[in-house]
Write a protein that holds these residues in place. Structure first.
Motif, PDB file in Angstrom:
ATOM      1  N   ALA A  60       1.322  -2.618  -6.318  1.00  0.00           N
ATOM      2  CA  ALA A  60       1.552  -1.490  -7.239  1.00  0.00           C
ATOM      3  C   ALA A  60       2.599  -1.887  -8.276  1.00  0.00           C
ATOM      4  O   ALA A  60       3.801  -1.889  -8.003  1.00  0.00           O
ATOM      5  CB  ALA A  60       1.997  -0.248  -6.457  1.00  0.00           C
ATOM      6  N   LYS A  62       3.893  -0.489 -10.727  1.00  0.00           N
ATOM      7  CA  LYS A  62       4.959   0.451 -11.106  1.00  0.00           C
ATOM      8  C   LYS A  62       6.259   0.161 -10.361  1.00  0.00           C
ATOM      9  O   LYS A  62       7.335   0.467 -10.855  1.00  0.00           O
ATOM     10  CB  LYS A  62       4.504   1.889 -10.854  1.00  0.00           C
ATOM     11  N   VAL A  81      -2.376  -2.811  -8.766  1.00  0.00           N
ATOM     12  CA  VAL A  81      -2.677  -1.383  -8.898  1.00  0.00           C
ATOM     13  C   VAL A  81      -1.958  -0.868 -10.135  1.00  0.00           C
ATOM     14  O   VAL A  81      -0.754  -1.073 -10.282  1.00  0.00           O
ATOM     15  CB  VAL A  81      -2.249  -0.627  -7.621  1.00  0.00           C
ATOM     16  N   VAL A 163       8.173  12.227  -3.574  1.00  0.00           N
ATOM     17  CA  VAL A 163       7.346  11.036  -3.351  1.00  0.00           C
ATOM     18  C   VAL A 163       6.202  11.298  -2.362  1.00  0.00           C
ATOM     19  O   VAL A 163       5.601  10.383  -1.828  1.00  0.00           O
ATOM     20  CB  VAL A 163       8.188   9.793  -2.932  1.00  0.00           C
ATOM     21  N   HIS A 199     -10.640   6.464  -1.845  1.00  0.00           N
ATOM     22  CA  HIS A 199      -9.224   6.116  -1.922  1.00  0.00           C
ATOM     23  C   HIS A 199      -8.374   7.302  -1.503  1.00  0.00           C
ATOM     24  O   HIS A 199      -8.736   8.460  -1.743  1.00  0.00           O
ATOM     25  CB  HIS A 199      -8.898   5.746  -3.379  1.00  0.00           C
ATOM     26  N   HIS A 201      -3.878   8.109  -1.200  1.00  0.00           N
ATOM     27  CA  HIS A 201      -2.489   7.612  -1.173  1.00  0.00           C
ATOM     28  C   HIS A 201      -1.637   8.785  -0.733  1.00  0.00           C
ATOM     29  O   HIS A 201      -1.650   9.841  -1.349  1.00  0.00           O
ATOM     30  CB  HIS A 201      -2.062   7.101  -2.551  1.00  0.00           C
ATOM     31  N   GLY A 203       1.816   9.007   0.041  1.00  0.00           N
ATOM     32  CA  GLY A 203       3.184   9.177  -0.421  1.00  0.00           C
ATOM     33  C   GLY A 203       3.909   7.869  -0.232  1.00  0.00           C
ATOM     34  O   GLY A 203       3.295   6.847   0.085  1.00  0.00           O
ATOM     35  N   SER A 204       5.216   7.903  -0.420  1.00  0.00           N
ATOM     36  CA  SER A 204       5.993   6.665  -0.372  1.00  0.00           C
ATOM     37  C   SER A 204       7.141   6.817   0.628  1.00  0.00           C
ATOM     38  O   SER A 204       7.480   7.937   0.990  1.00  0.00           O
ATOM     39  CB  SER A 204       6.522   6.383  -1.778  1.00  0.00           C
ATOM     40  N   THR A 205       7.709   5.688   1.040  1.00  0.00           N
ATOM     41  CA  THR A 205       8.791   5.616   2.052  1.00  0.00           C
ATOM     42  C   THR A 205       8.352   6.142   3.428  1.00  0.00           C
ATOM     43  O   THR A 205       9.159   6.700   4.173  1.00  0.00           O
ATOM     44  CB  THR A 205      10.100   6.356   1.640  1.00  0.00           C
ATOM     45  N   GLY A 241       2.652   2.912   0.389  1.00  0.00           N
ATOM     46  CA  GLY A 241       3.554   3.911   0.957  1.00  0.00           C
ATOM     47  C   GLY A 241       4.407   3.504   2.125  1.00  0.00           C
ATOM     48  O   GLY A 241       5.251   4.287   2.577  1.00  0.00           O
ATOM     49  N   LEU A 242       4.218   2.268   2.630  1.00  0.00           N
ATOM     50  CA  LEU A 242       5.031   1.877   3.794  1.00  0.00           C
ATOM     51  C   LEU A 242       6.521   1.796   3.413  1.00  0.00           C
ATOM     52  O   LEU A 242       6.879   1.192   2.406  1.00  0.00           O
ATOM     53  CB  LEU A 242       4.542   0.519   4.309  1.00  0.00           C
ATOM     54  N   PRO A 278       0.412  -1.737  -1.606  1.00  0.00           N
ATOM     55  CA  PRO A 278       1.852  -1.711  -1.367  1.00  0.00           C
ATOM     56  C   PRO A 278       2.662  -2.026  -2.628  1.00  0.00           C
ATOM     57  O   PRO A 278       2.279  -2.874  -3.419  1.00  0.00           O
ATOM     58  CB  PRO A 278       2.049  -2.825  -0.328  1.00  0.00           C
ATOM     59  N   ARG A 316      17.529   5.873  -8.308  1.00  0.00           N
ATOM     60  CA  ARG A 316      16.997   6.450  -7.072  1.00  0.00           C
ATOM     61  C   ARG A 316      17.992   7.344  -6.322  1.00  0.00           C
ATOM     62  O   ARG A 316      17.620   8.432  -5.858  1.00  0.00           O
ATOM     63  CB  ARG A 316      16.452   5.361  -6.138  1.00  0.00           C
ATOM     64  N   TYR A 320      16.540  11.097  -6.064  1.00  0.00           N
ATOM     65  CA  TYR A 320      15.975  11.505  -4.763  1.00  0.00           C
ATOM     66  C   TYR A 320      17.037  11.664  -3.683  1.00  0.00           C
ATOM     67  O   TYR A 320      16.701  11.863  -2.515  1.00  0.00           O
ATOM     68  CB  TYR A 320      14.965  10.456  -4.252  1.00  0.00           C
ATOM     69  N   TYR A 377      11.240   0.209  -7.831  1.00  0.00           N
ATOM     70  CA  TYR A 377      11.580   1.475  -8.470  1.00  0.00           C
ATOM     71  C   TYR A 377      13.043   1.529  -8.913  1.00  0.00           C
ATOM     72  O   TYR A 377      13.655   2.594  -8.927  1.00  0.00           O
ATOM     73  CB  TYR A 377      11.242   2.659  -7.559  1.00  0.00           C
TER      74      TYR A 377
HETATM   75  N1  LLP Z   1      -0.677   3.627  -4.817  1.00  0.00           N
HETATM   76  C1  LLP Z   1      -0.497   4.787  -5.462  1.00  0.00           C
HETATM   77  C2  LLP Z   1      -1.672   5.556  -5.884  1.00  0.00           C
HETATM   78  C3  LLP Z   1       0.801   5.251  -5.715  1.00  0.00           C
HETATM   79  O1  LLP Z   1       0.973   6.410  -6.341  1.00  0.00           O
HETATM   80  C4  LLP Z   1       1.911   4.486  -5.295  1.00  0.00           C
HETATM   81  C5  LLP Z   1       3.276   4.930  -5.548  1.00  0.00           C
HETATM   82  C6  LLP Z   1       1.680   3.258  -4.634  1.00  0.00           C
HETATM   83  C7  LLP Z   1       0.361   2.869  -4.413  1.00  0.00           C
HETATM   84  C8  LLP Z   1       2.772   2.374  -4.129  1.00  0.00           C
HETATM   85  O2  LLP Z   1       3.525   3.022  -3.133  1.00  0.00           O
HETATM   86  P1  LLP Z   1       4.661   2.216  -2.317  1.00  0.00           P
HETATM   87  O3  LLP Z   1       3.970   1.216  -1.435  1.00  0.00           O
HETATM   88  O4  LLP Z   1       5.548   1.565  -3.321  1.00  0.00           O
HETATM   89  O5  LLP Z   1       5.371   3.273  -1.563  1.00  0.00           O
HETATM   90  N2  LLP Z   1       9.905   6.177  -7.567  1.00  0.00           N
HETATM   91  C9  LLP Z   1       9.800   6.508  -6.170  1.00  0.00           C
HETATM   92  C10 LLP Z   1       8.488   6.048  -5.585  1.00  0.00           C
HETATM   93  C11 LLP Z   1       7.290   6.602  -6.316  1.00  0.00           C
HETATM   94  C12 LLP Z   1       5.991   6.087  -5.742  1.00  0.00           C
HETATM   95  C13 LLP Z   1       4.850   6.493  -6.604  1.00  0.00           C
HETATM   96  N3  LLP Z   1       3.560   6.035  -6.147  1.00  0.00           N
HETATM   97  C14 LLP Z   1      10.989   5.898  -5.439  1.00  0.00           C
HETATM   98  O6  LLP Z   1      11.812   5.261  -6.070  1.00  0.00           O
HETATM   99  O7  LLP Z   1      11.137   6.077  -4.235  1.00  0.00           O
END
Ligand code: LLP
Length: 420
Positions: A60, A62, A81, A163, A199, A201, A203-205, A241-242, A278, A316, A320, A377
Motif C-alpha cells: 500500500a 500510501k 496498491v 482507521v 476485495h 479491507h 481497517g488498520s493497526t 491492516g496488520l 500490507p 500520527r 489518532y 504514515y
Molecule cells: N488496503 C486498503 C484498501 C487500505 O485502505 C489500506 C490503508 C491498506 C490496504 C493498508 O493498510 P495497512 O496494512 O497499512 O494497515 N494513516 C493511518 C492509517 C490509514 C490506513 C488507510 N488504509 C495511520 O497512520 O495509522
C-alpha cells in the motif's frame, strides 16, 4: 534481530551505524532514517508466510511513497496498491508490474480510471457511480478492465475509529444487500468489465488475526454465491491492516505467518489467488524519525522536552492519539534525572506532541531523540505547516548512509509563486 537496537555502549544503532554519528555527519534538521535490510526482512517474512500459495503482495503505497523504497520493494517482487492517479503514475514510474497493481478508493476520478484502464491494473469497484465511471473509462481507453468488488463485510476491526473501514456505516465498499445489483451491472457490460475477484479491507493497526479469519469466511461465502451465477472468480483480496508492536513492550503480536495461516485453508479450499495489501507491517518498523532537543521546560505540573521535529513531519500522535516509542540516541550522563515528559515540537498548536507522559532522562540541549516505527504514515502524511519544510530521508544500506530523498527547502516554497 531488529535493525534499530541499543548497543552495549548505550548508544542507539541502525544496523551497525550509530544514529548519533549519522546526525553529526548528515543533517542539522530533523530527518527520517531507514534500514534497507529491515525492509527486505519484512518482505521476506510475508513471502515465507505465503509459501505454496498463489499470491500477490500489494504494498500500500500510501504508507510510504519514497521512490527508492518503492523500487526496492518492486525488486523484491511486490505489487502495489494505489489510491490516486499520482500513486498509479508513481508505481508505473517505479517499474511495478501493472498486473500486480490494484487501484482502490471510494472517490476515484474518471481521468485516473482511464489511466488505470490503459495501464491494465486491477480496479476495485466501490459504488454504483464508481462502476459507471469504470465502464466509461474502459470505453475511453478501449480496454476491458479487470475488476474486483470491494465488499464491506461489517466486521469490527477493534481499532481507532479513524482507521476502521470495514464496518457497515463506513464510506468504503458496497454492502452485501446490494451485491446482486452489482453482479447484474457487471454482467450487462461484458465488453468493458471482467469480474475477477472480491476485495475487503477491514481497517488498520489490527492486532487480532481472528478478525481477518471472520472476514475471510464471509468473503469465501460471497465467492461461492458469485460463482453460482457463472462468474469465474480468481482472486480473493483480504486487504491490509496488520498492526505492529508500537509500544515496544515485548508483547507477542500476530506475525504475517499468523495472518496467512488463519486464512490459508479457506484460500486453498476455493482455489483462488490471494491478494494482500500490507502497508504498515511492511514499512513502519524500518524507520526512526530523528530529532534534536531544543530545550527542556516546566509549566505547572508538566515537564516538556521541546524538539525540532513536530506534528508537521509526524502527525500520527496528534491525529489518532497514536503511541510511538521515543528514545534518546545516546546514554544519559550519570547525573541526568529521570522525569515524566511530554515530547513536543515548536508548532503553534497544543496538539503538537510526539509523545505524552514519557519517562526519560533529562536530555541536554542538542541531544538526539528518535520517534520509532516512523516508516508508515509519517513522511507520507507530513505537511509544511508553520513552514516546517518536509524533511530529508536516508537509509542505511550495507553499512553506508545514503540519502534517498531531498529535504524540501524555503526556496521550494518561494518557487510556487514564481511567474504569477
Ligand atoms: N488496503 C486498503 C484498501 C487500505 O485502505 C489500506 C490503508 C491498506 C490496504 C493498508 O493498510 P495497512 O496494512 O497499512 O494497515 N494513516 C493511518 C492509517 C490509514 C490506513 C488507510 N488504509 C495511520 O497512520 O495509522
Amino acid at each position: 534481530k531488529h535493525c534499530f537496537t541499543t548497543g552495549a555502549d548505550g548508544f542507539l544503532y541502525c544496523e551497525g551505524v550509530r544514529v548519533e554519528d549519522v546526525m553529526e555527519a548528515v543533517e542539522k534538521r530533523p530527518f527520517y532514517l531507514y534500514s534497507k535490510a529491515q525492509i527486505t526482512r519484512n518482505v521476506e517474512a510475508y513471502k515465507e508466510a505465503l509459501e505454496g500459495l498463489n499470491s500477490i503482495i500489494g504494498y500500500a503505497i500510501k504508507a510510504n511513497n519514497n521512490l527508492k523504497i518503492l523500487e526496492h520493494l518492486r525488486k523484491l517482487g511486490c505489487g502495489a496498491v494505489l489510491v490516486s492517479g499520482n500513486e498509479l503514475r508513481l508505481a508505473l514510474h517505479a517499474g511495478f508490474d501493472p498486473t500486480k497493481c490494484i487501484f482502490n478508493g471510494n472517490g476515484k476520478l474518471l481521468e485516473d480510471l482511464v489511466l488505470a484502464a490503459e495501464a491494465g491494473v486491477f480496479v476495485n469497484v466501490d459504488s454504483e457511480f464508481d462502476l459507471e465511471n469504470i465502464v466509461t473509462a474502459a470505453r475511453l481507453a478501449g480496454k476491458k478492465v479487470r475488476v474486483l468488488l470491494r465488499i464491506n463485510p461489517d466486521v469490527d476491526p477493534q481499532v481507532h475509529p479513524y482507521v476502521a473501514t470495514g464496518n457497515k456505516n463506513s464510506k468504503f465498499g458496497i454492502r452485501n444487500e446490494k451485491l446482486q445489483w452489482f453482479l447484474d451491472a457487471v454482467k450487462s457490460q461484458p465488453d468493458e468489465l471482467q469480474l475477477v475477484g472480491v476485495h475487503c479491507h477491514l481497517g488498520s493497526t489490527i492486532t487480532k488475526v481472528d478478525i481477518f479469519r471472520d472476514a475471510a469466511v464471509l468473503m469465501v461465502n460471497f465467492i461461492d454465491q458469485i460463482r453460482e451465477q457463472g462468474f469465474t472468480i480468481e482472486y480473493l483480496n483480504i486487504g491490509g491492516g496488520l498492526g505492529i508492536d508500537y509500544h515496544h513492550t515485548g508483547a507477542v503480536l500476530p506475525t504475517p505467518m499468523d495472518l496467512i495461516n488463519t486464512v490459508r485453508e479457506l484460500v486453498v479450499s476455493r482455489d483462488v489467488r490471494l491478494i494482500i495489501e500490507p502497508g504498515r507491517s511492511l514499512i513502519a518498523n524500518t524507520c526512526c524519525f530523528v530529532n534534536r532537543v531544543t530545550g527542556v521546560k516546566t509549566n505547572g505540573t508538566k515537564n516538556f522536552i521541546v524538539i525540532d521535529g513536530s506534528m508537521s513531519e509526524l502527525i500520527r500522535p496528534s491525529l489518532y492519539g497514536a503511541y510511538q516509542h521515543i528514545e534518546l540516541v545516546s546514554p544519559p550522563p550519570p547525573e541526568a534525572e529521570v522525569s515524566t515528559f511530554d515530547v513536543v515540537g515548536p508548532v503553534c498548536e497544543s496538539a503538537d506532541f510526539l509523545g505524552k507522559d514519557r519517562e526519560l532522562p533529562t536530555p541536554a540541549k542538542g541531544a538526539g531523540l528518535v520517534v520509532h516505527d516512523a516508516g508508515a504514515y509519517c513522511m507520507s502524511m507530513a505537511s509544511t505547516y508553520n513552514l516546517k519544510m518536509r524533511p530529508p530521508e536516508y537509509w542505511v544500506d550495507a553499512g553506508s548512509v545514503v540519502k534517498i530523498r531531498h529535504g524540501e527547502t524555503f526556496e521550494d516554497h518561494i518557487k510556487l509563486f514564481e511567474d504569477l
